[in-house]
Design a protein around this motif. Structure first.
Motif, PDB file in Angstrom:
ATOM      1  N   VAL A  90      35.306  45.619  35.933  1.00 23.23           N
ATOM      2  CA  VAL A  90      36.134  44.740  36.762  1.00 23.23           C
ATOM      3  C   VAL A  90      36.834  45.539  37.856  1.00 23.23           C
ATOM      4  O   VAL A  90      36.909  45.106  39.014  1.00 23.23           O
ATOM      5  CB  VAL A  90      37.174  43.996  35.905  1.00 23.23           C
ATOM      6  CG1 VAL A  90      38.182  43.257  36.784  1.00 23.23           C
ATOM      7  CG2 VAL A  90      36.494  42.998  34.980  1.00 23.23           C
ATOM      8  N   ARG A  91      37.358  46.713  37.517  1.00 21.42           N
ATOM      9  CA  ARG A  91      38.050  47.544  38.502  1.00 21.42           C
ATOM     10  C   ARG A  91      37.104  47.941  39.633  1.00 21.42           C
ATOM     11  O   ARG A  91      37.448  47.840  40.815  1.00 21.42           O
ATOM     12  CB  ARG A  91      38.603  48.807  37.826  1.00 21.42           C
ATOM     13  CG  ARG A  91      39.744  48.541  36.875  1.00 21.42           C
ATOM     14  CD  ARG A  91      40.134  49.801  36.122  1.00 21.42           C
ATOM     15  NE  ARG A  91      40.821  50.735  37.001  1.00 21.42           N
ATOM     16  CZ  ARG A  91      42.117  50.695  37.246  1.00 21.42           C
ATOM     17  NH1 ARG A  91      42.873  49.772  36.692  1.00 21.42           N
ATOM     18  NH2 ARG A  91      42.680  51.586  38.037  1.00 21.42           N
ATOM     19  N   ASP A  93      34.299  46.487  40.536  1.00 19.40           N
ATOM     20  CA  ASP A  93      33.922  45.290  41.300  1.00 19.40           C
ATOM     21  C   ASP A  93      35.037  44.904  42.276  1.00 19.40           C
ATOM     22  O   ASP A  93      34.776  44.499  43.415  1.00 19.40           O
ATOM     23  CB  ASP A  93      33.635  44.114  40.352  1.00 19.40           C
ATOM     24  CG  ASP A  93      32.309  44.267  39.627  1.00 19.40           C
ATOM     25  OD1 ASP A  93      31.510  45.143  40.034  1.00 19.40           O
ATOM     26  OD2 ASP A  93      32.075  43.529  38.658  1.00 19.40           O
ATOM     27  N   TYR A  94      36.267  45.031  41.815  1.00 23.52           N
ATOM     28  CA  TYR A  94      37.409  44.694  42.668  1.00 23.52           C
ATOM     29  C   TYR A  94      37.502  45.655  43.845  1.00 23.52           C
ATOM     30  O   TYR A  94      37.667  45.229  45.000  1.00 23.52           O
ATOM     31  CB  TYR A  94      38.697  44.741  41.852  1.00 23.52           C
ATOM     32  CG  TYR A  94      39.936  44.463  42.674  1.00 23.52           C
ATOM     33  CD1 TYR A  94      40.273  43.161  43.049  1.00 23.52           C
ATOM     34  CD2 TYR A  94      40.778  45.499  43.079  1.00 23.52           C
ATOM     35  CE1 TYR A  94      41.407  42.906  43.806  1.00 23.52           C
ATOM     36  CE2 TYR A  94      41.907  45.249  43.840  1.00 23.52           C
ATOM     37  CZ  TYR A  94      42.214  43.954  44.197  1.00 23.52           C
ATOM     38  OH  TYR A  94      43.336  43.700  44.960  1.00 23.52           O
ATOM     39  N   GLU A 112      40.060  37.683  44.187  1.00 33.13           N
ATOM     40  CA  GLU A 112      41.191  37.883  43.288  1.00 33.13           C
ATOM     41  C   GLU A 112      41.231  36.823  42.194  1.00 33.13           C
ATOM     42  O   GLU A 112      41.629  37.110  41.072  1.00 33.13           O
ATOM     43  CB  GLU A 112      42.498  37.899  44.070  1.00 33.13           C
ATOM     44  CG  GLU A 112      42.639  39.085  45.004  1.00 33.13           C
ATOM     45  CD  GLU A 112      44.028  39.715  44.955  1.00 33.13           C
ATOM     46  OE1 GLU A 112      44.937  39.103  44.367  1.00 33.13           O
ATOM     47  OE2 GLU A 112      44.173  40.822  45.493  1.00 33.13           O
ATOM     48  N   VAL A 115      38.593  37.878  39.623  1.00 30.37           N
ATOM     49  CA  VAL A 115      39.051  39.076  38.916  1.00 30.37           C
ATOM     50  C   VAL A 115      40.162  38.711  37.938  1.00 30.37           C
ATOM     51  O   VAL A 115      40.180  39.174  36.791  1.00 30.37           O
ATOM     52  CB  VAL A 115      39.547  40.143  39.913  1.00 30.37           C
ATOM     53  CG1 VAL A 115      40.280  41.259  39.183  1.00 30.37           C
ATOM     54  CG2 VAL A 115      38.373  40.716  40.684  1.00 30.37           C
ATOM     55  N   SER A 116      41.087  37.858  38.373  1.00 32.16           N
ATOM     56  CA  SER A 116      42.190  37.433  37.512  1.00 32.16           C
ATOM     57  C   SER A 116      41.674  36.706  36.278  1.00 32.16           C
ATOM     58  O   SER A 116      42.149  36.939  35.154  1.00 32.16           O
ATOM     59  CB  SER A 116      43.143  36.523  38.290  1.00 32.16           C
ATOM     60  OG  SER A 116      44.173  36.044  37.453  1.00 32.16           O
ATOM     61  N   GLU A 118      38.703  36.993  34.866  1.00 29.06           N
ATOM     62  CA  GLU A 118      38.007  37.929  33.978  1.00 29.06           C
ATOM     63  C   GLU A 118      39.014  38.808  33.229  1.00 29.06           C
ATOM     64  O   GLU A 118      38.847  39.076  32.038  1.00 29.06           O
ATOM     65  CB  GLU A 118      37.039  38.801  34.776  1.00 29.06           C
ATOM     66  CG  GLU A 118      36.280  39.837  33.938  1.00 29.06           C
ATOM     67  CD  GLU A 118      35.403  39.238  32.856  1.00 29.06           C
ATOM     68  OE1 GLU A 118      34.940  39.997  31.993  1.00 29.06           O
ATOM     69  OE2 GLU A 118      35.179  38.010  32.858  1.00 29.06           O
ATOM     70  N   LEU A 196      46.106  43.412  37.504  1.00 32.51           N
ATOM     71  CA  LEU A 196      45.659  43.122  38.867  1.00 32.51           C
ATOM     72  C   LEU A 196      46.582  43.781  39.886  1.00 32.51           C
ATOM     73  O   LEU A 196      46.121  44.337  40.893  1.00 32.51           O
ATOM     74  CB  LEU A 196      45.599  41.614  39.090  1.00 32.51           C
ATOM     75  CG  LEU A 196      45.065  41.145  40.453  1.00 32.51           C
ATOM     76  CD1 LEU A 196      43.693  41.748  40.739  1.00 32.51           C
ATOM     77  CD2 LEU A 196      44.990  39.614  40.484  1.00 32.51           C
TER      78      LEU A 196
END
Length: 239
Positions: A90-91, A93-94, A112, A115-116, A118, A196
């Protein structure tokens, strides 16, 4: 709650690397814990060399005194191994998404939000594993109580003292579970929001570091021709 979730979610990438001098729990204990509490990870490792390499690195790096607290943390590490991998994905990908925003000049509105969502799924799974670890901790205390009662080498007073202490530990863990369950949905959202926010800060720091490095290189490149001209204009000293 928030601190506990953050700690447990990060265990696979941090706690296993915090070696201590007394090495009672180590690689074999971690692998045994995987076999007992997360056999699916071992099955995946057998089929995926990269995953297997990561799992073995974590197991090899783990070192801690054999205490009840460390046993619980080791089990948490094992149960949350895939969650720690998911967090890293996730990090990345962000960070990739934010970089694409800068390059393209377009706002990725869904980035966002996705990501939030997930992060909340991951933290929710960590939360469930946290409760599981607490239940296992209670089971160990109860087993110890049974063992104490059967130990004929102890006096009646010694048995009672040991049982009282263990019952107190059971009571304390049950209180922790009660606290964990209180407003758990909101706490999960809050913890995901903390992650996040940390990722936003880290991305900004990365960008600032890259800009600083680029500026230094540009300044060095701009100064180089001037220095060369200055050197060329130097007249030889007559002898």
């Amino acid at each position: 709650m928030k601190k506990s979730l953050l700690l447990l979610a990060a265990l696979a990438v941090s706690s296993a690397l915090c070696a201590q001098e007394t090495q009672n729990l180590g690689r074999e204990d971690v692998l045994a814990a995987f076999k007992e509490y997360n056999p699916a990870a071992l099955e995946k490792a057998a089929q995926n060399p990269a995953y297997n390499n990561l799992l073995n690195k974590v197991a090899a790096a783990y070192s801690a005194p054999n205490t009840d607290v460390n046993q619980s943390e080791m089990i948490a590490l094992v149960l949350n191994f895939d969650n720690s991998v998911r967090l890293q994905v996730v990090r990345e990908d962000y960070f990739n998404g934010r970089t694409l925003q800068l390059v393209s000049g377009e706002e990725l509105a869904a980035l966002e939000d996705s990501v939030s969502e997930e992060l909340q799924r991951i933290v929710k799974d960590v939360y469930k594993n946290t409760l599981k670890v607490k239940d296992l901790q209670i089971d160990r205390y109860k087993d110890q109580i049974k063992a104490v009662k059967k130990n004929d080498s102890l006096t009646k007073e010694q048995k009672q003292e040991a049982v009282d202490k263990l019952n107190g530990q059971v009571k304390a863990v049950k209180a922790e579970i009660k606290t964990l369950k209180k407003n758990s949905k909101q706490k999960i959202k809050d913890t995901a929001a903390v992650y996040l926010a940390e990722m936003r800060v880290e991305f900004t720091q990365r960008q600032n570091a890259q800009l600083s490095s680029a500026q230094q290189k540009e300044e060095a490149a701009a100064q180089a021709p001037a220095q060369e001209v200055k050197a060329d204009n130097k007249k030889p000293v007559a002898k």
